[in-house]
Design an enzyme around this catalytic site. Structure first.
Site, PDB file in Angstrom:
ATOM      1  N   LYS A  82     -68.117   3.035   3.842  1.00 28.19           N
ATOM      2  CA  LYS A  82     -66.866   3.538   3.777  1.00 28.19           C
ATOM      3  C   LYS A  82     -66.450   3.455   2.071  1.00 28.19           C
ATOM      4  CE  LYS A  82     -61.998   3.486   5.110  1.00 28.19           C
ATOM      5  NZ  LYS A  82     -60.712   2.728   5.470  1.00 28.19           N
ATOM      6  N   SER A 157     -58.096   5.501   8.900  1.00 31.29           N
ATOM      7  CA  SER A 157     -58.459   5.886   7.332  1.00 31.29           C
ATOM      8  C   SER A 157     -60.181   6.038   7.523  1.00 31.29           C
ATOM      9  CB  SER A 157     -58.204   5.327   6.558  1.00 31.29           C
ATOM     10  OG  SER A 157     -58.506   3.994   6.343  1.00 31.29           O
ATOM     11  N   SER A 181     -57.283   1.206  11.047  1.00 33.36           N
ATOM     12  CA  SER A 181     -58.233   2.333  10.437  1.00 33.36           C
ATOM     13  C   SER A 181     -59.802   2.428  10.835  1.00 33.36           C
ATOM     14  CB  SER A 181     -58.143   2.073   9.088  1.00 33.36           C
ATOM     15  OG  SER A 181     -56.987   2.752   8.312  1.00 33.36           O
TER      16      SER A 181
END
Lengths: 483, 494
Positions: A82, A157, A181
């Protein structure tokens, strides 16, 4: 459906084959790079693909194998990171314009551990700006699409990391989970996603959103691969004061442990309001499957859960307003020039942050303001304590708790983009574990009426990862058995 | 509409000399907040070196720059020093937490400062001043320092400067903030408090106490109230005063400014002020209305700091003898008065004084010589040597002047007092010899002698000095002043 992956081997199998010299890490990597080449344009899982650096890393693993050197448990396994995890010398953007041009001079602890374990980083994945959002539509670089249906969101997210695994761009990825997330996009993308116990994985090098809630965790196609990845990244780190001293334990071993004798509680409050009937049906089916596998299953009430969302949307923005103060144009990243420091700060932050980030900074600043602290932030902390108490009471009677991960299957791009409240509701089931600091994970368990994946959430008390992985293993087996 | 007797704040400020002589009607109340840099190898939350000066931005690392993703890890040595400060200030050391103090400032890397807020590590102590009074300590907590901005052009001030440079060498240096209670009443009190605090911090090795290098900085809260009033007046805070002299001047100016305003019927507005050394005034920095809302909240990246009782006791046991204890030792062993004891301690001469007294020197003699003749230390001389010299002086073997001469030589090159005195040809002058000398002087100065014997008090005093001087000149300073005084007294009454 998920796109033709070049390689259907699990991370376990890849690492074993590479270690044994049966397959080269470079060859494995090339298969994944071809998959990225074929479909990344459509999915947009990545902010950056680091093919050259990945080839070098893979070649180094192959050289080590050839030299008879010790190679780690993830030898030659490609992994996507990420883009809020710091990578030395590589842009780390948090999908925000404000970090434009910034390259951290250090690696996050998890990145260092992955490299030591022989993993090969293939790129940095897209996310909602500064990890704020539930659809990955709040990225300054454009949305990520759900590999199962590109008209739909992957969740967020960590939508890029979830999509990368679902699309076969990498067998593993890392995300971060502040209010769901990792788990919510895992559910929407049909992969396994784990939020470990707070402190079980070092946050050093994770760009903070809400420090008291953030945890780094794995995405994988299988429960066992997720366990393997968590074993590699977990464990004490002196660079993170909140890192807990206990090791994460034998998680891979726990996966096949079965659920005989385990007590499973289905959380009543998370099965009602706003939960789509097909989602609730899959949770009930999961509960039945666990009962069939030897667990005791019952309904349990965790009353304070219903206040989790409200408390979260005070605590997380409050911490975010402080964590994001440093993006002021003085030291790094973007700067919009102006006549004086205050005007430069304002112009930089106005141009650099997206709407959702600004909304939360405003919320958090207000919640912490003198005169409002007690009414908002202070009260939210009390709710957090209540949730901990109610969950502790539930764990007196149950080893794990079960709930939906997300209220619905993947929704269409833009469907909730202009309605923050409805977007925030996406995290209603996942938030309580963040507030409590407890581990939780999402395991795919069939599909909804629309044919899109549905995940079931397993929650456990602090450091209850081994039990959680036993249940996850059983669910995965049951889902497979359903065909 | 306008009230002719009302003086606007601006006008009063513009006329600092306006003054109201009836200041006895007003009482000034002062509370000081002292920041001291803790003397550690590395910074408070990371491994970057803690050192003064150096090329800008060389004592830094990702954590001290607050780069995204970095996390603070508390420095154990800084905690130990903070506990040392707490114990030396008679505080209770308690489990403590850290908080974030949020405000934007270009030289603050994270745009928040990690400090202690609700639960500081040290609470409820006191500092004893040299005169024996105690000043309350509310708390002494740990926090990190900020960096430093230099404004280029515009005379070094932000306003009008072309650009600013930021040096983060100091960012993250550990500080202890010592918050005193409003127990001080005037500039002298404040100076005494800061000097004593500095002496304590230096004695325990917690800080080097260098105000001129900014390693010790003082903020003072000043308010005034009518004498006898219990309630505190509205206070103004004067930021970052960087010398004892400025501290005293700032307090005197500020308290007079407030008295002038109140005496004219103008209420004090609570604000932060800045001391300007050049014009000798305090100036408004920001008012209460524009005061920063720091939005304190618990620092989520750090855990509760709970030092074990064993560790605290270990630190307590290792504390050196503190200035106040050293003053008490002088008072107890030899009845030395507080102000004299304070001077000896300040000059690091107390140990020598105690040893000399123990070796038989008279306390008065010790104090007199250390204060007047040995300001620069005791050099080569041992306490025993000093005691031997003191005995020679007490017995009259050496006059005060002779003793001083011998002392200087002993300090410079050692030796024993008897042989040094002999080498100078110093011998005790017997009284009959002095009597003869005095007879001669009286014969030559009959008129003066008459005035000495029968004049008024002023005359007598003057003539006493005259005759003492004559005898000293005749004996080349070898006569003992005490003996001369006795002799003159006896002859006059006889």
């Amino acid at each position: 459906m998920t796109g033709a992956s070049a390689d259907e081997m699990s991370a376990h199998q890849i690492a074993a084959a590479v270690r044994a010299g049966e397959r080269s890490a470079v060859e494995v990597l090339d298969g994944y790079l071809q998959a990225i080449e074929a479909r990344e344009g459509e999915i947009h899982a990545f902010n950056l693909v680091t093919a050259d650096a990945a080839r070098e890393a893979a070649a180094a693993v192959d050289a080590a194998v050839a030299a008879g050197d010790e190679v780690g448990p993830l030898a030659g396994v490609p992994i996507a990171l990420k883009d809020n995890l710091c990578t030395r010398g590589l842009p780390t953007t948090c999908s925000s314009k404000i970090l434009d041009g910034w390259k951290p001079p250090y690696d996050a602890t998890v990145v260092t551990r992955l490299a030591a374990a022989g993993a090969v980083a293939v790129g940095k994945t897209n996310l909602d700006e500064f990890a704020m959002g539930s659809s990955t539509e709040n990225s300054a670089f454009g949305p990520t699409r759900n590999p199962h249906d590109p008209t739909r969101v992957p969740g967020g997210s960590s939508g890029g990391s979830a999509a990368a695994v679902a699309a076969g761009f990498a067998p593993l990825s890392l995300g971060s989970d502040t209010g769901g997330s990792i788990r919510q996009p895992a559910s929407l993308c049909g992969v396994v996603g784990v939020k470990p116990t707070y402190g079980a994985v070092s946050r050093y090098g994770l760009i903070a959103f809400a420090s008291s809630l953030d945890q780094i965790g794995p995405f994988a196609r299988t429960v066992s691969d997720a366990a393997l990845l968590l074993e590699v990244i977990g464990g004490h780190d002196p660079a993170d004061s909140t890192s807990i001293p206990e090791p994460v334990g034998d998680l891979v071993g726990a996966v096949g442990g079965g659920v005989a004798g385990l007590r499973v509680g289905v959380v009543r409050e998370l099965m009602v309001e706003g939960i789509a009937p097909d989602v609730a049906a899959r949770v009930n089916a999961a509960a039945d499957a666990l009962a069939a596998a030897g667990a005791t299953v019952d309904e349990v009430s965790v009353p304070a859960c219903v206040y989790g969302l409200s408390a979260y949307y005070l605590i997380a923005p409050a911490e975010a307003s402080s964590n994001l103060a440093r993006y002021d144009g003085v030291r790094y990243g973007m700067r919009v020039d102006a006549d004086n420091v205050a005007a430069m700060n304002e112009a930089t932050r106005t141009a650099g942050f997206g709407d959702e980030v600004k909304r939360r900074i405003m919320l958090g600043t207000f919640a912490l303001s003198a005169g409002y602290y007690d009414a908002y932030y202070g009260k939210a902390l009390k709710v957090r304590t209540l949730i901990l108490r109610d969950m502790a009471a539930a764990y007196d009677d149950f080893d794990v708790l079960l709930s939906p991960t997300a209220p619905t299957t993947a929704f269409e791009l833009g469907a909730k983009a202009d309605d923050p409240m409805s977007m925030y509701l996406s995290d209603v089931c996942t938030i309580p574990s963040n507030l409590a600091g407890h581990p939780a994970m999402s395991v795919p368990f069939g599909a909804g009426d629309d044919g899109l994946p549905i995940g079931v959430q397993i929650m456990a008390p602090a450091l209850g990862e081994t039990t959680m992985f036993r249940v996850a293993g059983a669910l995965e087996a049951a889902a497979g058995g359903e065909g | 509409m306008s009230d002719a007797t009302t003086v606007s704040p601006e006008k009063a400020e513009a006329n600092p000399g306006l003054g109201h002589p009836a200041d006895a009607e007003w009482e000034t109340v002062i509370g000081l907040e002292v920041h001291a840099e803790l003397h550690t190898e590395t910074k408070l939350f990371c491994g970057a070196p803690n050192r003064f000066g150096g090329e800008p931005n060389t004592s830094i690392d990702p954590v001290s720059l607050g780069l995204p993703g970095t996390l603070p890890v508390l420095n154990r040595k800084a905690v130990e020093l903070a506990i040392r400060v707490g114990l030396a200030l008679n505080c209770t050391v308690q489990p403590s937490t850290f908080a974030r103090k949020n405000y934007f400032y270009p030289d603050m890397p994270k745009d928040f400062q990690i400090s202690q807020y609700e639960d500081p590590i040290n609470i409820d102590g006191w500092l004893e001043l040299p005169d024996g009074r105690r000043v309350g300590i509310e708390r002494a907590h740990i926090e990190e320092d900020t960096g430093k901005s230099t404004h280029v052009g515009g005379g070094g001030r932000l306003h009008g400067s072309g650009y600013s440079l930021v040096d983060y060498n100091r960012a993250g240096v550990p500080l202890i903030e010592i918050v005193g209670r409003p127990d001080l009443r005037n500039a002298d009190d404040a100076r005494a408090y800061v000097s004593e605090l500095r002496a304590v911090l230096v004695a325990i090795g917690a800080s080097d106490g260098k105000m001129e290098e900014g390693s010790m900085r003082v903020d003072c809260n000043v308010s005034v109230r009518p004498m006898g009033e219990e309630r505190l007046g509205t206070r103004c805070e004067i930021k970052n005063v960087n010398s004892l002299r400025s501290l005293a001047r700032a307090i005197e100016y500020e308290s007079q400014r407030q008295i002038d305003l109140l005496a004219s019927g103008v209420p004090i507005s609570q604000e932060t002020r800045h001391w300007n050394e050049d014009d000798g005034r305090t100036h408004t920095l920001r008012s209460k209305e524009e005061a920063t809302d720091y939005r304190y909240f618990p620092e989520p990246d750090l855990v509760t700091l709970a030092p074990s009782a064993e560790w605290i006791e270990e630190i307590r046991a290792a504390l050196p003898v503190l200035p106040a204890q050293r003053r008490h030792a002088l008072a107890e062993a030899a009845g030395i008065a507080p102000t004299e004891a304070a001077l000896l301690v300040e000059r690091e001469q107390d140990e020598f004084a105690l040893a000399a007294i123990a070796a038989g020197a008279s306390p008065d003699g010790v104090v007199k010589h250390l204060e007047n003749n040995l300001a620069d230390g005791v050099g080569e001389m041992s306490a025993e040597t000093f005691a031997a010299l003191s005995a020679m002086e007490t017995s009259g073997e050496l006059s005060a002047t002779q003793a001083k001469t011998v002392l200087a030589e002993l300090v410079a090159s050692g030796g024993d007092p008897k042989s040094v005195a002999a080498a100078h040809g110093f011998e005790a002058m017997d009284t009959s010899e002095l009597e003869g000398i005095l007879d001669g002087i009286i014969a030559e100065n009959a008129e003066e002698w008459e005035r000495f014997c029968t004049g008024d008090e002023g005359d007598q005093k003057k003539m006493q000095g005259f005759f003492t001087g004559q005898i000293m000149r005749a004996t080349k300073g070898q006569a003992d002043g005490k003996v001369v005084a006795q002799l003159l007294g006896r002859r006059r009454s006889g």
